[in-house]
Design a protein around this motif. Structure first.
Motif, mmCIF file in Angstrom:
data_model
loop_
_atom_site.group_PDB
_atom_site.id
_atom_site.type_symbol
_atom_site.label_atom_id
_atom_site.label_comp_id
_atom_site.label_asym_id
_atom_site.label_seq_id
_atom_site.Cartn_x
_atom_site.Cartn_y
_atom_site.Cartn_z
ATOM 1 N N TRP A 53 43.113 48.026 33.512
ATOM 2 C CA TRP A 53 43.797 46.926 32.833
ATOM 3 C C TRP A 53 45.204 46.865 33.396
ATOM 4 O O TRP A 53 45.922 47.861 33.404
ATOM 5 C CB TRP A 53 43.848 47.162 31.329
ATOM 6 N N LEU A 54 45.605 45.697 33.911
ATOM 7 C CA LEU A 54 46.896 45.533 34.556
ATOM 8 C C LEU A 54 47.728 44.483 33.842
ATOM 9 O O LEU A 54 47.181 43.530 33.291
ATOM 10 C CB LEU A 54 46.707 45.064 36.007
ATOM 11 N N PRO A 55 49.056 44.614 33.907
ATOM 12 C CA PRO A 55 49.898 43.529 33.412
ATOM 13 C C PRO A 55 49.668 42.284 34.276
ATOM 14 O O PRO A 55 49.561 42.381 35.495
ATOM 15 C CB PRO A 55 51.328 44.053 33.610
ATOM 16 N N VAL A 56 49.578 41.141 33.649
ATOM 17 C CA VAL A 56 49.285 39.897 34.361
ATOM 18 C C VAL A 56 50.311 39.638 35.457
ATOM 19 O O VAL A 56 49.960 39.232 36.564
ATOM 20 C CB VAL A 56 49.254 38.704 33.371
ATOM 21 N N ASN A 57 51.565 39.921 35.194
ATOM 22 C CA ASN A 57 52.609 39.610 36.166
ATOM 23 C C ASN A 57 52.687 40.629 37.309
ATOM 24 O O ASN A 57 53.515 40.481 38.195
ATOM 25 C CB ASN A 57 53.965 39.487 35.486
ATOM 26 N N ALA A 58 51.849 41.656 37.315
ATOM 27 C CA ALA A 58 51.888 42.666 38.376
ATOM 28 C C ALA A 58 50.568 42.769 39.133
ATOM 29 O O ALA A 58 50.412 43.656 39.968
ATOM 30 C CB ALA A 58 52.250 44.016 37.772
ATOM 31 N N GLU A 59 49.652 41.860 38.889
ATOM 32 C CA GLU A 59 48.328 41.939 39.505
ATOM 33 C C GLU A 59 48.394 41.919 41.035
ATOM 34 O O GLU A 59 47.762 42.738 41.711
ATOM 35 C CB GLU A 59 47.456 40.780 39.024
#
Length: 61
Positions: free
Chosen positions: A22-28
């Motif tokens: 699971w990743l932060p959307v702004n760091a994909e």
């Protein structure tokens, strides 16, 4: 064996492992670029992380 299974077997033979995160959307994009770099350069590992707020680096491992 279907196309996806063949692809996964080929990646395993290259010494790669499939992982779900699971990743932060702004760091994909940065995570993907880092993973691609590590695949192309197997003797490198991620070590530092940069804050998007301050621009400072921190030890990430």
């Amino acid at each position: 064996m279907n196309r996806n299974k063949r692809y996964e077997e080929k990646m395993k033979q290259k010494g790669l492992k499939k992982v779900t995160l699971w990743l932060p959307v702004n760091a994909e994009i940065e995570f993907k670029q880092t993973a691609e770099f590590c695949i192309e350069n197997p003797y490198h590992v991620p070590y530092m992380a940069k804050s998007i707020k301050t621009g400072r680096f921190a030890k990430a491992v």
